[in-house]
Design a protein around this motif. Sequence first.
Motif, mmCIF file in Angstrom:
data_model
loop_
_atom_site.group_PDB
_atom_site.id
_atom_site.type_symbol
_atom_site.label_atom_id
_atom_site.label_comp_id
_atom_site.label_asym_id
_atom_site.label_seq_id
_atom_site.Cartn_x
_atom_site.Cartn_y
_atom_site.Cartn_z
ATOM 1 N N ALA A 21 0.847 -1.212 0.000
ATOM 2 C CA ALA A 21 0.000 0.000 0.000
ATOM 3 C C ALA A 21 0.877 1.254 0.000
ATOM 4 O O ALA A 21 0.750 2.128 0.853
ATOM 5 N N VAL A 22 1.793 1.316 -0.947
ATOM 6 C CA VAL A 22 2.707 2.460 -1.063
ATOM 7 C C VAL A 22 2.289 3.238 -2.314
ATOM 8 O O VAL A 22 2.291 2.664 -3.413
ATOM 9 N N PRO A 23 1.920 4.522 -2.173
ATOM 10 C CA PRO A 23 1.481 5.260 -3.363
ATOM 11 C C PRO A 23 2.583 5.394 -4.409
ATOM 12 O O PRO A 23 3.768 5.393 -4.068
ATOM 13 N N VAL A 24 2.173 5.483 -5.654
ATOM 14 C CA VAL A 24 3.121 5.719 -6.756
ATOM 15 C C VAL A 24 3.088 7.217 -7.057
ATOM 16 O O VAL A 24 2.028 7.745 -7.424
ATOM 17 N N PRO A 25 4.213 7.929 -6.875
ATOM 18 C CA PRO A 25 4.193 9.366 -7.150
ATOM 19 C C PRO A 25 3.771 9.667 -8.587
ATOM 20 O O PRO A 25 4.104 8.910 -9.502
ATOM 21 N N ARG A 26 3.048 10.781 -8.758
ATOM 22 C CA ARG A 26 2.596 11.213 -10.098
ATOM 23 C C ARG A 26 3.758 11.310 -11.080
ATOM 24 O O ARG A 26 3.618 10.935 -12.249
ATOM 25 N N GLU A 27 4.928 11.811 -10.595
ATOM 26 C CA GLU A 27 6.094 11.963 -11.499
ATOM 27 C C GLU A 27 6.461 10.611 -12.105
ATOM 28 O O GLU A 27 6.860 10.533 -13.268
ATOM 29 N N ASP A 28 6.343 9.564 -11.297
ATOM 30 C CA ASP A 28 6.697 8.238 -11.825
ATOM 31 C C ASP A 28 5.675 7.774 -12.864
ATOM 32 O O ASP A 28 6.037 7.192 -13.895
#
Length: 178
Positions: free
Chosen positions: A19-26
């Motif tokens: 449950a680790v968000p994926v940053p928008r930049e990625d």
Amino acid sequence: MNILDLIKSRHSYRGKYKAVPVPREDLIKIMEAGLAAPSGCNKQTTSLIAVDDKEILEKLHSVIEPPVGETAPAMICVLTQRINAYRDKCFAVQDYSAAIENMLLAIVELGYESCWYEGHITDEDRIGYKMAQILNVPDDYELVCFLPVGVAESEPSLPKKLPFGERAWLNGFRNSGK
Ligand SMILES: Cc1cc2nc3c(=O)[nH]c(=O)nc-3n(C[C@H](O)[C@H](O)[C@H](O)COP(=O)(O)O)c2cc1C
């Protein structure tokens, strides 16, 4: 990672995601890698939608039956337009396949895992169409694939692949390499 090692280390991941968000930049970097792929006659028939909004992800997963990739905190949906490159030649499938492979490699490079889910959503039950409706995709685009994106909880299981010598040769079909 060296690109050749990266290509060999990529595998379909069908396990649970952290449950680790994926940053928008990625997500943007992954989509940029997809759009950098070649396309027949440069028709650029592939479009992409990244989804990281929890509510929209839930709606999408409510139509994906049986569930796959449902624990991933993000997904990238792949859209295609069946535009002819010339005469009656349509390279849309090749175009989106090249984009998908680029994205799968970018996903691994950035420390995530994924799986190319196309068969699952393009069957008679038309899951891809239902997903497209949720995302307000116009009728002249088809949603053909989605890639979950997230940090894996476990290792991907490795598929059995035929030995090199059964599928690739030098200087002629089934040549042993002389
Ligand atoms: C066109 C295409 C459609 C695919 N559709 C699915 C799918 O619906 N479900 C799934 O679990 N894997 C799907 N895959 C992933 C393949 O099963 C996987 O790539 C193959 O087993 C080889 O494993 P690897 O990706 O680890 O090398 C698809 C792959 C491709 C190229």
